[in-house]
Enzyme design. Structure first.
Site, PDB file in Angstrom:
ATOM      1  N   GLU A 326       1.000  -0.918  -0.098  1.00 26.08           N
ATOM      2  CA  GLU A 326      -0.053  -0.240  -0.054  1.00 26.08           C
ATOM      3  C   GLU A 326       0.841   1.265  -0.037  1.00 26.08           C
ATOM      4  O   GLU A 326       1.958   1.269   0.493  1.00 26.08           O
ATOM      5  CB  GLU A 326      -1.367   0.005   0.946  1.00 26.08           C
ATOM      6  CG  GLU A 326      -2.275  -1.487   1.653  1.00 26.08           C
ATOM      7  CD  GLU A 326      -3.059  -0.924   2.135  1.00 26.08           C
ATOM      8  OE1 GLU A 326      -4.259  -0.942   2.306  1.00 26.08           O
ATOM      9  OE2 GLU A 326      -2.115  -0.720   3.624  1.00 26.08           O
ATOM     10  N   CYS A 327       0.510   2.554  -1.259  1.00 24.47           N
ATOM     11  CA  CYS A 327       0.977   3.382  -1.096  1.00 24.47           C
ATOM     12  C   CYS A 327       2.766   3.066  -0.897  1.00 24.47           C
ATOM     13  O   CYS A 327       3.502   3.099  -1.538  1.00 24.47           O
ATOM     14  CB  CYS A 327       0.798   4.354   0.244  1.00 24.47           C
ATOM     15  SG  CYS A 327       1.207   6.227  -0.111  1.00 24.47           S
TER      16      CYS A 327
END
Length: 439
Positions: A326-327
């Site tokens: 994520e990210c």
């Protein structure tokens, strides 16, 4: 019976909500109250500060991203094990997205749903009696919400205090406390918000200093007396885990994982096994899934590029097991990461992604995603709600239909195209998962 609650909110961002909330949480905890905290909206930094201030976990409560039953389950768990719940708002009290009433993501939705009175933090720098007009507007704007009183922040002098208090008296708003202007009250920040709790030097001493100021400047007895509301009993469905034994990257570069996800995964019987890429640790081979949360890999890009055991272990793990980023985790799964100084470092090379923090661009907002294929986040077509907040630019080409993780819209349904990548069992995206299918 659930504990009463309060919502610490403000007319706008940067008013001092976090400072006041932490000061009150710590002061009341020192008095022996079992204080449980919550954070309204998609914030993964403040809950760690809440935990440090109270000694108890803090969940996010998000009226847009969470289905009502999940929202109630998290609020119920928070209120059942406490003498008092203190929720901290985000942005302004009524700031949210255009959506059905009670599902806008605004702080006010949470206050209204659970009947929690609002303590309004008003930054009075640059204003005197006019500050009361703003606070009065907040009291009148939404009849679902009760403003119990105000705390004045950044008061410049005794004369300034008298002028502001005169305005609040005219508006019929009780003043529950006053904090004078003090640069020492400010917690250190970086580009995504506060420096993380685990990295904040002398955090316990800072929290005790805030508690001392709360004892001196806030009528804590009156504030506690304002608490009210109730949370429905009963457990709702918690988030499902992506695997049975989950290797979770956890250090200063990877830390943005919502507490309610971890709790839900554990409740379902999953085991979370932490490892540190910055310490050059690979994901444990006896795990069946690897999860790379967001964080600050751009601040540690050189160390990560040199962490050969981690990178080789991650590539080896990905040949046999699912990996999701994520990210920041997504960026590390990519080919290269350019830091703010323009230095480019090779990353894991598991996804065709190249990112840059030198070419800064703000990306912020909810993301409503439909998965393009089956994977550990759900089956093809599953609806997920996430949130994106970063300054990275993606230098590589946009994903094709065959390699995208999901098709996404913003909170109002505006099509944002394809997002994220999937290559074999490796997936990633810039949005942080909050919940699945909250319809």
């Amino acid at each position: 019976m659930s504990a009463p609650g309060l919502l610490v909110a403000a007319p706008r961002s940067s008013s001092g909500k976090t400072t006041v909330a932490l000061a009150v949480m710590r002061a009341l905890t020192r008095r022996g109250l079992r204080v449980r905290a919550a954070k309204c909206g998609p914030d993964y930094i403040d809950p760690a500060f809440h935990h440090a201030a109270t000694g108890r976990p803090s969940f996010n409560l998000d009226s847009f991203a969470m289905a009502p039953r999940l929202l109630d389950a998290l609020a119920s768990e928070t209120a059942a094990a406490a003498d008092l719940v203190i929720a901290e708002g985000s942005m302004g009290l009524f700031d949210g997205v255009r959506a059905a009433e009670s599902r806008t993501g605004a702080n006010a939705d949470i206050a209204a749903r659970y009947g929690w009175p609002v303590v309004l933090v008003v930054d009075v720098s640059g204003a005197a009696q006019s500050a009361a007009a703003v606070a009065l507007g907040c009291r009148l704007y939404d009849p679902r919400v009760t403003i119990a009183g105000v705390i004045l922040n950044k008061v410049a002098s005794a004369r300034h205090r008298r002028l502001v208090e005169a305005g609040m008296e005219r508006a019929g708003l009780p003043v529950l406390g006053v904090l004078m202007r003090d640069a020492q009250l400010v917690l250190p920040e970086r580009h995504l918000g506060l420096v993380q709790a685990g990295e904040t030097a002398d955090l316990a001493a800072r929290l005790d200093r805030l508690a001392d100021l709360a004892e001196a400047g806030i009528d804590l007895d009156a504030l506690v007396a304002c608490a009210g509301g109730t949370v429905p009993d009963g457990a709702g469905p918690m988030p499902s885990p992506p695997g049975q034994r989950i290797a979770v990257a956890r250090d200063a570069a990877f830390s943005f994982l919502y507490p309610h996800l971890e709790t839900g995964w554990r409740r379902a019987g999953a085991e979370l096994v932490p490892f540190s890429p910055l310490a050059d640790e690979p994901p444990p081979v006896d795990c069946d899934v690897c999860w790379l949360p967001g964080g600050y890999p751009e601040l540690h890009a050189g160390r990560l590029a040199g962490a050969e055991r981690f990178l080789d272990g991650l590539r080896s793990f990905a040949r046999a097991h699912p990996v999701h980023g994520e990210c920041g985790g997504y960026m590390v799964l990519g080919r290269a990461l350019e830091d703010a100084d323009g230095a480019t470092y090779p990353m894991a090379g598991l996804l065709p992604v190249e990112t840059s923090y030198r070419r800064r661009k703000l990306h912020l907002g909810y993301r409503v995603a439909r998965l393009c294929d089956d994977g550990i986040l759900g089956p093809a077509g599953a609806r997920l709600i996430g949130h994106e907040f970063h300054y990275a630019s993606e230098l590589s080409a946009a994903p094709s239909d065959r390699e995208a993780l999901a098709r996404v819209t913003d909170a109002e349904g505006v099509d944002l195209g394809l997002a994220g990548h999937r290559v074999g069992t490796v997936t990633g995206s810039f949005f942080h998962l909050v919940a699945a299918d909250p319809g």
